[in-house]
Design an enzyme around this catalytic site. Structure first.
Site, PDB file in Angstrom:
ATOM      1  N   PHE A   1      40.025  36.499  43.900  1.00 25.87           N
ATOM      2  CA  PHE A   1      39.287  37.767  43.916  1.00 25.87           C
ATOM      3  C   PHE A   1      37.786  37.478  43.819  1.00 25.87           C
ATOM      4  O   PHE A   1      37.366  36.630  43.020  1.00 25.87           O
ATOM      5  CB  PHE A   1      39.754  38.586  42.713  1.00 25.87           C
ATOM      6  CG  PHE A   1      39.170  39.958  42.596  1.00 25.87           C
ATOM      7  CD1 PHE A   1      39.684  41.023  43.323  1.00 25.87           C
ATOM      8  CD2 PHE A   1      38.121  40.201  41.721  1.00 25.87           C
ATOM      9  CE1 PHE A   1      39.161  42.303  43.184  1.00 25.87           C
ATOM     10  CE2 PHE A   1      37.594  41.476  41.573  1.00 25.87           C
ATOM     11  CZ  PHE A   1      38.109  42.524  42.313  1.00 25.87           C
TER      12      PHE A   1
ATOM     13  N   ASN B   1      39.674  41.899  33.387  1.00 24.58           N
ATOM     14  CA  ASN B   1      39.583  42.738  34.580  1.00 24.58           C
ATOM     15  C   ASN B   1      40.894  42.522  35.321  1.00 24.58           C
ATOM     16  O   ASN B   1      40.997  41.658  36.173  1.00 24.58           O
ATOM     17  CB  ASN B   1      38.390  42.344  35.451  1.00 24.58           C
ATOM     18  CG  ASN B   1      38.393  43.117  36.773  1.00 24.58           C
ATOM     19  OD1 ASN B   1      39.028  44.163  36.885  1.00 24.58           O
ATOM     20  ND2 ASN B   1      37.698  42.597  37.770  1.00 24.58           N
ATOM     21  N   PRO B   2      41.920  43.305  34.962  1.00 21.51           N
ATOM     22  CA  PRO B   2      43.244  43.075  35.554  1.00 21.51           C
ATOM     23  C   PRO B   2      43.367  43.799  36.894  1.00 21.51           C
ATOM     24  O   PRO B   2      42.490  44.591  37.245  1.00 21.51           O
ATOM     25  CB  PRO B   2      44.163  43.733  34.514  1.00 21.51           C
ATOM     26  CG  PRO B   2      43.356  44.892  34.015  1.00 21.51           C
ATOM     27  CD  PRO B   2      41.899  44.454  34.047  1.00 21.51           C
TER      28      PRO B   2
HETATM   29  C1  LIG Z   1      41.007  42.019  39.739  1.00 24.56           C
HETATM   30  S1  LIG Z   1      41.265  40.295  39.680  1.00 24.56           S
HETATM   31  C2  LIG Z   1      39.986  39.873  38.512  1.00 24.56           C
HETATM   32  C3  LIG Z   1      39.578  38.438  38.504  1.00 24.56           C
HETATM   33  C4  LIG Z   1      38.383  38.158  37.563  1.00 24.56           C
HETATM   34  N1  LIG Z   1      38.706  38.498  36.188  1.00 24.56           N
HETATM   35  C5  LIG Z   1      37.170  38.920  38.001  1.00 24.56           C
HETATM   36  O1  LIG Z   1      36.790  39.879  37.340  1.00 24.56           O
HETATM   37  O2  LIG Z   1      36.587  38.560  39.029  1.00 24.56           O
HETATM   38  C6  LIG Z   1      42.768  40.188  38.761  1.00 24.56           C
HETATM   39  C7  LIG Z   1      43.313  38.776  38.537  1.00 24.56           C
HETATM   40  O3  LIG Z   1      44.508  38.874  37.726  1.00 24.56           O
HETATM   41  C8  LIG Z   1      45.448  37.901  38.140  1.00 24.56           C
HETATM   42  N2  LIG Z   1      46.742  38.363  37.611  1.00 24.56           N
HETATM   43  C9  LIG Z   1      47.520  39.364  38.090  1.00 24.56           C
HETATM   44  N3  LIG Z   1      48.599  39.527  37.296  1.00 24.56           N
HETATM   45  C10 LIG Z   1      48.496  38.618  36.286  1.00 24.56           C
HETATM   46  C11 LIG Z   1      49.293  38.300  35.146  1.00 24.56           C
HETATM   47  N4  LIG Z   1      50.419  38.962  34.881  1.00 24.56           N
HETATM   48  N5  LIG Z   1      48.885  37.298  34.328  1.00 24.56           N
HETATM   49  C12 LIG Z   1      47.727  36.617  34.588  1.00 24.56           C
HETATM   50  N6  LIG Z   1      46.926  36.864  35.645  1.00 24.56           N
HETATM   51  C13 LIG Z   1      47.308  37.857  36.489  1.00 24.56           C
HETATM   52  C14 LIG Z   1      45.285  37.890  39.641  1.00 24.56           C
HETATM   53  O4  LIG Z   1      45.814  36.709  40.200  1.00 24.56           O
HETATM   54  C15 LIG Z   1      43.755  38.010  39.766  1.00 24.56           C
HETATM   55  O5  LIG Z   1      43.161  36.741  39.762  1.00 24.56           O
END
Ligand SMILES: C[S@@+](CC[C@H](N)C(=O)[O-])C[C@H]1O[C@@H](n2cnc3c(N)ncnc32)[C@H](O)[C@@H]1O
Length: 263
Positions: A68, A163-164
């Site tokens: 992302f 930031n999920p």
């Molecule tokens: C919206 S992106 C945000 C990435 C970063 N925190 C940013 O703000 O640029 C959400 C991230 O959550 C990860 N993700 C999704 N579900 C997850 C889970 N259950 N556990 C850990 N990571 C997860 C995705 O792979 C992605 O990299």
């Protein structure tokens, strides 16, 4: 126009100001490479994937397919998390992606202990690459939310920040092609209402937080009421909403614990 200049800079390694001011000649090889990058951009590929770099709170992060692209509104999430983080505190960045939040906290708060988790194998590799490039004192673990953490950390965490993914499945058609066709879908979508991962963070954080600790999360601009209810039902108190620079509700903070409300 500015994007073309950034791509010119990416190809030549020189500032476009320098090239224009001193009327520097661009080699045929650089012209060919620039034409190729411009074509990729015209076909909708995100600028940051083409240059391979995204800026975030003063640090430079490597990005590319599989991770992302950090957004400006998330800079406020990091800021709120740091404001909630006591001196020498422990912060866990869930869903770290490129490592944006965790690595920016490391750059700005040398006192903090920082652990980040990321489930996507490709995103995890990008976060590790950024950690090494920035020589950051951050532990990055691969896995689902809290699962990779040492269980002895339960009850010791000052701030859980994230930031999920928070986009509802039905919103997919509203996303620009630049996003939906290029960025990883597990970074974007979280169930029918977009709150599946936020609900899990609210449910699981209490076990890891100190009494008086905080969860700080990013959310969609229309999700504030639903997110407030999610945290109150899980016994959090003092749910506070912060806005981004466009004055949209974007960041929710909740304090552990509060009073459990009837669900
Ligand atoms: C919206 S992106 C945000 C990435 C970063 N925190 C940013 O703000 O640029 C959400 C991230 O959550 C990860 N993700 C999704 N579900 C997850 C889970 N259950 N556990 C850990 N990571 C997860 C995705 O792979 C992605 O990299």
């Amino acid at each position: 126009m500015r994007e073309a200049e950034w791509l010119l800079e990416a190809v030549t390694g020189q500032s476009s100001w320098e090239i224009k001011t001193f009327r520097q000649k661009i080699s045929d090889e650089h012209v060919d490479r620039l034409a190729n990058l411009l074509e990729r951009r015209r076909s909708g590929e995100p600028l940051q994937y083409i240059t391979g770099i995204a800026g975030f709170r003063g640090i430079q992060l490597h990005v590319g397919p599989g991770v992302f692209i950090p957004r400006p509104e998330t800079e406020i999430v990091a800021e709120v998390a740091m404001a909630r983080l006591p001196e020498d505190g422990l912060v866990i960045d869930l869903c770290t992606g490129s490592g944006a939040i965790a690595l920016s906290i490391a750059a700005e708060r040398a006192d903090a202990r920082i652990i980040a988790t990321e489930q996507g194998p490709e995103a995890f590799q990008w976060a590790e690459k950024n950690r090494v490039a920035l020589l950051a004192d951050v532990q990055i673990l691969e896995g689902d939310l809290f699962a990779p953490l040492d269980p002895t950390l339960k009850g010791t965490v000052d701030v859980v920040v994230s930031n999920p993914p928070y986009v509802a499945k039905a919103e997919a058609r509203r996303l620009p092609p630049e996003v939906i066709d290029h960025e990883p879908h597990n970074a974007l979508f979280a169930g029918g209402d977009g709150l599946d991962v936020i609900r899990r963070i609210a449910r699981e954080s209490g076990a890891w937080l100190k009494v008086g600790g905080w969860v700080v999360i990013e959310m969609g601009e229309t999700q504030a009421d639903a997110v407030r209810t999610v945290f109150q039902r899980e016994s959090f108190s003092e749910v506070t909403i912060d806005r981004d620079l466009a004055r949209r509700d974007r960041v929710a903070s909740a304090r552990w614990p509060g009073e459990r409300t009837a669900s």
